[in-house]
Design a protein around this motif. Structure first.
Motif, mmCIF file in Angstrom:
data_model
loop_
_atom_site.group_PDB
_atom_site.id
_atom_site.type_symbol
_atom_site.label_atom_id
_atom_site.label_comp_id
_atom_site.label_asym_id
_atom_site.label_seq_id
_atom_site.Cartn_x
_atom_site.Cartn_y
_atom_site.Cartn_z
ATOM 1 N N THR A 702 0.510 -1.133 -0.098
ATOM 2 C CA THR A 702 0.056 0.083 -0.001
ATOM 3 C C THR A 702 0.757 1.338 0.040
ATOM 4 O O THR A 702 2.115 1.157 0.289
ATOM 5 C CB THR A 702 -0.894 -0.028 1.153
ATOM 6 N N ASP A 703 0.510 2.140 -0.421
ATOM 7 C CA ASP A 703 1.138 3.511 -0.547
ATOM 8 C C ASP A 703 1.824 4.113 0.764
ATOM 9 O O ASP A 703 2.610 4.831 0.776
ATOM 10 C CB ASP A 703 0.213 4.788 -1.189
ATOM 11 N N THR A 725 -0.639 0.070 -4.325
ATOM 12 C CA THR A 725 -1.906 0.539 -4.379
ATOM 13 C C THR A 725 -2.717 1.312 -3.256
ATOM 14 O O THR A 725 -1.943 1.419 -2.192
ATOM 15 C CB THR A 725 -2.836 -0.869 -4.265
ATOM 16 N N HIS A 726 -3.778 2.025 -3.573
ATOM 17 C CA HIS A 726 -4.434 2.697 -2.398
ATOM 18 C C HIS A 726 -5.877 2.377 -2.280
ATOM 19 O O HIS A 726 -6.536 2.371 -3.559
ATOM 20 C CB HIS A 726 -4.224 4.215 -2.559
ATOM 21 N N ASN A 727 -6.153 1.809 -1.275
ATOM 22 C CA ASN A 727 -7.835 1.242 -1.255
ATOM 23 C C ASN A 727 -7.812 0.090 -2.413
ATOM 24 O O ASN A 727 -9.071 0.088 -2.890
ATOM 25 C CB ASN A 727 -8.807 2.368 -1.162
#
Length: 757
Positions: A702-703, A725-727
């Protein structure tokens, strides 16, 4: 095929396309993908072997092929190393003179076969120096000048041949090869670096470079030679030919073989590979390295290149116990070794940088000839620099016996016989005039070796660092050892000598100090610890001296680490900009994945493929207009939810292959990464299904993942790239190169020095 008939979809899963899953030059391999390929292969073999006896035999053969390969690598590397030893010995003696019974004999063999009696062990009638051959006399100024000129002539000839062969046939054969092998083992691809031309040229030029008298050793390059053997033999077995990760395991074992034949130290070799060279070293590789190193050492011992039926290079025969008080001087030697190592790395890297950035780098032949001429000019007058590095070290390790004619044993003879000591060991004696001369020459040799090695290492000839740095340490140790010995002789009533050093006893062995000094200097330059101590006592057979060696090696590592954390090989990796994530280096900064990933805020958006919305033409345009090595696949440009990852090379090969083999694939054909093609208008060309080449389980973070965790993931799994990725939505991508550039930036270095992707 008519338009309304069912069109056959070519799915790369059904019949694999040649070239898919391979890598381009100067790319990093994907360890995870290679490992899963190997697991699939294993499963397939296991399933087949349940069905028939033939398949069972084949699976046995497959399991045994690794051991067979190790046997072959050991035999080949052992034979080559013995050949190199014999040839180098012969050519080194060629600079001094020639054997009349046959020019192919070296000095030692020539005198062995002599039937006549002769006083001096080095002067037999069959061996003639160049002056005797040309002028007829071996005495006088003219004969000396003649020998001097012939020495320089041969040195220049050998070095010219070496550098010309390297330039003409195999530019990769220069240097020591260990930095590049470390990089290759970490998953980088340098095509041709371990090829057959490199092997042939490196073997020949190594002999020439060592014989030319340059200040270099053959130990590092022998690791490269052994790895070339392994890489070439890997092509005999499909399992290793087709899988880059499996091949890296064999190369790790080959590095162990290289040290095993260089020093006759099989266990030291295995530890060297584990501590210094390898990136990924599973238990299986440990056993295989052990076996290969054993075979190689056995081969070398059977050929017996040193003619003394010992495997060991510098066998020592002193067994005088050392005393606790002596740990002081041993630790001093450790400090010296650490300081020398740190200074040497700084000076050598600075010199190599000058070579890279100025015009000096354009004239490698002139540079090698100039250094060879300078070395020969300065080395000839001093008998300690005139002899080869390994001869010098064995001379310095040697303990004086009664009949020793060496200058280092120029002590005054004891007047009464009660002082001759017990058994074979001689009592400490006062130094005589020959010893003082020898000490002066050694002090000059020390300065000369320290300076000349800096400009020699890294030239365009094969050059190892082990022997020169051991020589520097051995000289320093011998000087300190003789000093201690004289102190003990004249001041045996001092507090430090009281109780253990009575007059007429053999208290101090200068050869032991030379041995400890050699280990300290080599440790300072390369930062090896465990493997170095094991190599040293395998090399000399001095088992009683493990503690002094450990003390000196550890001290030298601490002292050298105080000046900079990297050893000479890591420094060269960084100088050349290879993409190598140093496993020993800590990542100290508090950055997050979002700070390192691309695209940055100012960059254009991430280049992605959609799972069923693009045509062949659009995909080809995307690949041509970018230079990335892979593309994420998302559901659609709007949702940006991640589906998988496709490598650029596989994509190009598959499209190219489909255009040739599948009818109706045109630029307007849809590219589909799903299982079922969505419904299409009846007149549309058939879709191209590429699900088979997509990696369905790409690594994502994740970021907000801290960078130190991300770096750890890259190191431990050997990743090429990782998606951010983000969400659940795709944001960007981090490659190994991005991490290295980020680390360089954080350390205030030029981030563009990382050359390759």
């Amino acid at each position: 095929m008519n338009g309304n008939g069912p069109s056959r979809l070519v799915d790369p899963l059904d019949d694999p396309v040649p070239g898919v899953g391979t890598y381009e030059d100067f790319n990093t391999i994907d360890w995870v993908r290679e490992k899963s390929k190997d697991r699939d292969r294993h499963r397939e073999i296991a399933n087949k072997s349940r069905q028939s006896t033939v398949a069972q035999l084949l699976s046995l053969g497959d399991a045994f092929s690794g051991w067979l390969l190790m046997l072959l690598v050991g035999l080949m590397a052992g034979a080559l190393a013995a050949g190199i030893d014999i040839a180098a010995h012969w050519l080194t003696d060629m600079k001094d003179g020639v054997c009349l019974t046959g020019f192919w004999f070296n000095h030692e063999h020539c005198c062995w076969m002599s039937n006549e009696t002769f006083e001096d062990r080095d002067r037999c009638p069959e061996w003639q120096s160049w002056a005797e051959l040309i002028t007829g006399t071996s005495q006088g100024a003219f004969a000396y000048i003649m020998n001097y000129l012939m020495y320089i002539f041969w040195a220049l000839l050998f070095s010219l041949l070496a550098v010309t062969l390297v330039r003409a046939f195999a530019p990769y054969a220069c240097g020591s090869g260990i930095p590049e092998i470390k990089t290759i083992l970490s998953g980088f691809i340098i095509r041709g670096y371990l090829g057959k031309w490199t092997l042939i040229i490196k073997t020949i030029t190594l002999v020439l470079a060592v014989s030319s008298g340059l200040s270099l050793g053959k130990e590092g390059p022998l690791v490269h030679v052994a790895c070339c053997c392994a890489n070439i033999l890997c092509h005999l077995f499909t399992k290793y030919r087709k899988n880059e990760a499996k091949r890296r395991e064999v190369l790790s074992a080959a590095a162990a073989v290289g040290v095993s034949v260089a020093f006759g130290a099989p266990i030291g070799g295995v530890l060297f590979s584990l501590e210094e060279v390898s990136y990924y070293f599973p238990l299986k590789t440990l056993w295989r390295s052990f076996f290969a190193a054993l075979v190689a050492a056995f081969t070398l011992r059977s050929i017996n290149p040193f003619g003394n039926s010992r495997l060991v290079l510098f066998y020592v025969e002193f067994h005088a116990p050392w005393h606790l008080v002596e740990l002081g001087p041993f630790i001093l030697l450790g400090i010296f070794g650490g300081l020398w190592g740190a200074m040497f790395i700084r000076a050598n890297i600075a010199w190599c940088r000058i070579r890279k950035t100025t015009r000096l780098g354009h004239y490698p032949v002139i540079e090698v000839l100039a250094v060879a001429a300078l070395t020969a000019l300065l080395a000839f007058p001093n008998s300690y620099t005139r002899m080869s590095g390994s001869e010098l070290i064995s001379e310095l390790f040697n303990d004086c016996s009664l009949l020793d004619s060496s200058q280092l044993c120029g002590y005054k003879q004891p007047t009464n016989t009660s002082e001759t000591g017990v058994g074979n060991s001689l009592a400490d004696r006062p130094a005589g005039a020959p010893l003082y001369t020898a000490l002066w020459q050694l002090a000059l040799a020390l300065i000369f070796k320290m300076l000349i090695t800096v400009i020699t290492f890294g030239m365009k000839v094969p050059s190892g660092l082990f022997i020169p740095s051991m020589a520097v340490g051995a000289i320093a140790g011998r000087l300190l050892g003789v000093g201690m010995e004289q102190l003990a002789y004249y001041h045996h009533d001092w507090l430090i000598f009281k109780g253990w050093c009575s007059p007429g006893a053999d208290c101090i062995t200068p050869g032991l100090y030379a041995m400890v000094g050699a280990a300290a200097c080599l440790g300072g330059a390369t930062r090896m610890t465990v493997s170095l101590v094991v190599i040293m006592f395998e090399l000399t057979g001095g088992l009683e001296y493990i503690v002094p060696l450990m003390a000196a090696t550890m001290t030298s590592k601490w002292v050298a680490d105080a000046f900079g954390r990297e050893g000479i090989y890591e420094a060269h990796i960084r100088l050349n900009g290879y993409p190598f994530l140093e496993p020993k280096e800590e990542f100290e900064h508090s950055s997050l994945a979002v700070d390192v990933m691309r695209p940055r805020r100012s960059d254009p958006a991430l280049a992605v493929l959609t799972q069923d919305g693009m045509t062949v033409g659009e995909v080809e345009t995307l690949v041509e207009t970018t230079h990335y090595s892979g593309f994420p696949v998302v559901i659609s440009q709007e949702s940006q939810r991640l589906v998988g990852f496709v490598f650029r090379r596989d994509l190009l090969i598959s499209i190219d292959n489909a255009r040739k083999r599948q009818e109706g694939v045109v630029s307007a054909s849809k590219v589909v990464f799903t299982d079922h093609a969505s419904s299409q208008p009846p007149d549309a060309p058939p879709p191209l299904r590429l699900r088979g080449i997509m990696d369905l389980s790409p690594f994502t973070v994740t970021d907000l993942t801290p960078m130190d965790i991300t770096v750890d993931i890259f190191r431990k799994l050997g990743l090429r790239q990782c998606l951010v990725t983000h969400n659940g939505r795709l944001l960007g991508i981090i490659t190994k190169k991005d991490i290295l550039k980020h680390m360089a930036q954080m350390a205030n270095r030029d981030p563009d020095s990382i050359l390759f992707n």
